[in-house]
Scaffold this active site. Structure first.
Site, PDB file in Angstrom:
ATOM      1  N   ARG A  64      31.885   9.803 -59.496  1.00 51.20           N
ATOM      2  CA  ARG A  64      31.248  10.932 -58.814  1.00 51.20           C
ATOM      3  C   ARG A  64      30.265  11.595 -59.770  1.00 51.20           C
ATOM      4  NH1 ARG A  64      36.639  13.656 -56.010  1.00 51.20           N
ATOM      5  NH2 ARG A  64      37.141  11.898 -54.635  1.00 51.20           N
ATOM      6  N   ASP A  66      27.251  13.926 -61.186  1.00 51.48           N
ATOM      7  CA  ASP A  66      26.926  15.321 -60.928  1.00 51.48           C
ATOM      8  C   ASP A  66      25.493  15.481 -60.438  1.00 51.48           C
ATOM      9  OD1 ASP A  66      29.442  16.019 -61.867  1.00 51.48           O
ATOM     10  OD2 ASP A  66      28.732  16.290 -63.925  1.00 51.48           O
ATOM     11  N   TYR A 124      27.456   4.407 -69.580  1.00 55.12           N
ATOM     12  CA  TYR A 124      26.463   5.454 -69.345  1.00 55.12           C
ATOM     13  C   TYR A 124      25.384   5.412 -70.422  1.00 55.12           C
ATOM     14  CZ  TYR A 124      29.099   7.958 -65.716  1.00 55.12           C
ATOM     15  OH  TYR A 124      29.735   8.317 -64.553  1.00 55.12           O
ATOM     16  N   ARG A 211      27.862  14.042 -71.368  1.00 52.63           N
ATOM     17  CA  ARG A 211      26.851  15.044 -71.674  1.00 52.63           C
ATOM     18  C   ARG A 211      27.273  15.920 -72.853  1.00 52.63           C
ATOM     19  NH1 ARG A 211      26.361  17.854 -66.137  1.00 52.63           N
ATOM     20  NH2 ARG A 211      25.119  19.339 -67.366  1.00 52.63           N
TER      21      ARG A 211
END
Length: 279
Positions: A64, A66, A124, A211
């Site tokens: 999921r 952001d 990522y 992040r």
């Protein structure tokens, strides 16, 4: 636009599980997950299925993402009743899906395949523009910093993240989770002309974990934090021991890995496989 079921294909209609690989521009949506009053990637895909097949589906994604976070090869699945074969269904979906989303691959799979629960790991990418002045082009696809960054210090701090650790310090304290222990398989910091890429792969991630890793390594690189802060944060579990959460626009879900091959068949059409050039 392709009308519902106009292309034919499977006959008669039957329910089957399809998994698909999807790319999207996160800046166009308020994240992956459907939420009332806001455009989401999940909603865009479910509406495309409804337009293409006339049926209602629930799309499940591997992760999921952001608001503002992009995806290159997100994986999702849904059970759908349609006569369309896999390739025609993919074309129909891309004819109806909202701008900023593309279904790259699609295939019928075993009925119990689940995009999220069967995933073994995710990769990522975080992209940082390192120019003196902000980029004129592509601003919403990277995070910009004008600080000089020490790549050696960043790589030294990154080495402490690899392995199985309690990543509580790198997660969002308000997000529910059964455990904050994850296995980070690898992390690389790659420098190119006016660009720095942080590539990280793990068996799972906490909310905002990538992040926060990026924000921490940036602060290490600029000298605001020392390279030993990562080891200390892993031991203490304190969010205050690491750097800020970097902005979402630099983050990309690159790929999802499974214990079985996905989308292994050729993607060629009548004109050959796109991206392969004849000399």
């Amino acid at each position: 636009m392709l009308a519902r079921e106009e292309l034919g294909g499977y006959s008669p209609r039957r329910m089957r599980n399809v998994r698909f690989q999807v790319s999207y521009d996160g800046g166009s949506f308020f994240g992956w997950q459907r939420q009332d009053g806001f455009d989401s990637v999940q909603q865009a895909l479910e509406e495309a299925f409804a337009a293409a097949t006339g049926g209602t589906v629930v799309v499940h994604g591997a992760g999921r993402t952001d608001t503002g976070v992009h995806a290159l090869k997100q994986v999702a699945h849904t059970h759908v009743e349609t006569r369309l074969d896999d390739d025609r269904l993919r074309h129909a979906l891309n004819a109806h899906v909202a701008e900023g989303v593309v279904v790259r691959r699609l295939e019928t799979c075993r009925d119990d395949f689940h995009a999220r629960y069967d995933a073994r790991s995710k990769r990522y990418l975080y992209v940082i523009a390192t120019s003196r002045f902000r980029p004129a082009i592509g601003r919403r696809y990277c995070h910009w910093t004008s600080f000089a960054l020490d790549l050696g210090r960043m790589r030294a701090a990154a080495r402490d993240l690899v392995g199985r650790h309690d990543f509580a310090a790198f997660g969002n304290a308000g997000s529910p989770r059964h455990s904050t222990v994850r296995t980070l398989h690898g992390l690389r910091c790659l420098a190119r002309a006016e660009r720095l890429a942080i590539v990280v792969q793990a068996d799972g991630f906490l909310y905002t974990m990538v992040r926060t890793i990026a924000g921490t390594l940036i602060d290490v690189g600029r000298g605001k934090l020392d390279a030993g802060c990562v080891a200390r944060a892993l031991a203490s579990g304190r969010r205050a021991d690491v750097g800020p959460t970097a902005p979402p626009e630099g983050l990309y879900l690159v790929s999802v890995r499974y214990g079985e091959p996905l989308f292994a068949r050729s993607d060629a059409n009548a004109f050959g496989r796109p991206g392969v050039f004849r000399l």
